[in-house]
Design a protein around this motif. Structure first.
Motif: not given
Length: 226
Positions: A154-172
């Motif tokens: 549960e907590r790791l999925d929350r962190l992964i969503d944060d990484i992908r939404d805040r940092w990876h998606r803008p870069a991609m």
């Protein structure tokens, strides 16, 4: 190149040396642990190395001092913007790095509960005495009084969503036609602990924790997720 997540396990401690499970207990790195982290930093962090500080957008760190000290020893100059008081001396000057640094409970070590500070053989002995059988697999059984695989996921999925939404998606979303970034690079660094980082790799690849990890990460070890 697609943005990456670099994972670094904190350096050696006295408890990691003798196999004692270390979750909430806040113990320092050994002198040898500090030395090895410095060597890792010199080998893998730099403008022509695996981890390029100028391409880092964000750094997540566990709230435990052993992880925070490990980041300090990588010698990244974040302009003094560490959200804690330094835990020791570092070399100067550091390597310029504009990444923001965030301490998050989502990447703290697995809460071992009743198994804090004891070794796996001791845990198996205790479970046998309790009538729970001789086998123990943290990825399946979790820790009484602490966290179970569902809590970790549960907590790791929350962190992964944060990484992908805040940092990876803008870069991609800001790629030139040749595939190179026209905006942020999106690379992320995480400095944390052995079990939680192995669990992160499982959830990153959408595997269940009861599948068990496919790799080991020794004290001071480095891995890459993409």
């Amino acid at each position: 190149m697609a943005p990456r997540v670099f994972i670094i396990r904190h350096g050696e401690t006295e408890w990691s040396l003798n196999g004692r499970h270390t979750g909430s207990t806040d113990i320092p790195l050994t002198a040898n642990g500090e030395k090895r982290v410095k060597t890792t930093g010199n080998a893998l962090v730099g403008k022509d190395r695996l981890i390029v500080p100028s391409k880092l957008e964000h750094i997540y760190v566990s709230p435990r001092k052993r992880a925070q000290r490990t980041l300090e020893l990588l010698n990244l100059d974040t302009k003094g913007h560490l959200p804690w008081e330094p835990h020791g001396k570092t070399e100067t000057p550091g390597i310029p790095c504009s990444a923001s640094v965030e301490v998050t409970e989502d990447i703290r070590e697995w809460d071992y509960g009743d198994y804090e500070g004891i070794t796996s053989p001791e845990i198996r002995r205790i479970r046998k005495e309790q009538g729970l059988g001789e086998g123990w697999d943290i990825w399946r059984d979790g820790c009484p009084g602490g966290e179970y695989p569902t809590d970790i996921a549960e907590r790791l999925d929350r962190l992964i969503d944060d990484i992908r939404d805040r940092w990876h998606r803008p870069a991609m979303e800001n790629r030139r036609k040749d595939g190179h970034p026209s905006g942020p690079n999106g690379d992320v660094l995480i400095v944390a602990h052995g079990h939680i980082l192995r669990a992160l790799a499982l959830r990153w690849t959408r595997k269940e924790l009861h599948d068990g990890p496919a790799f080991l990460l020794e004290a001071g070890g480095v891995g890459t997720l993409r």
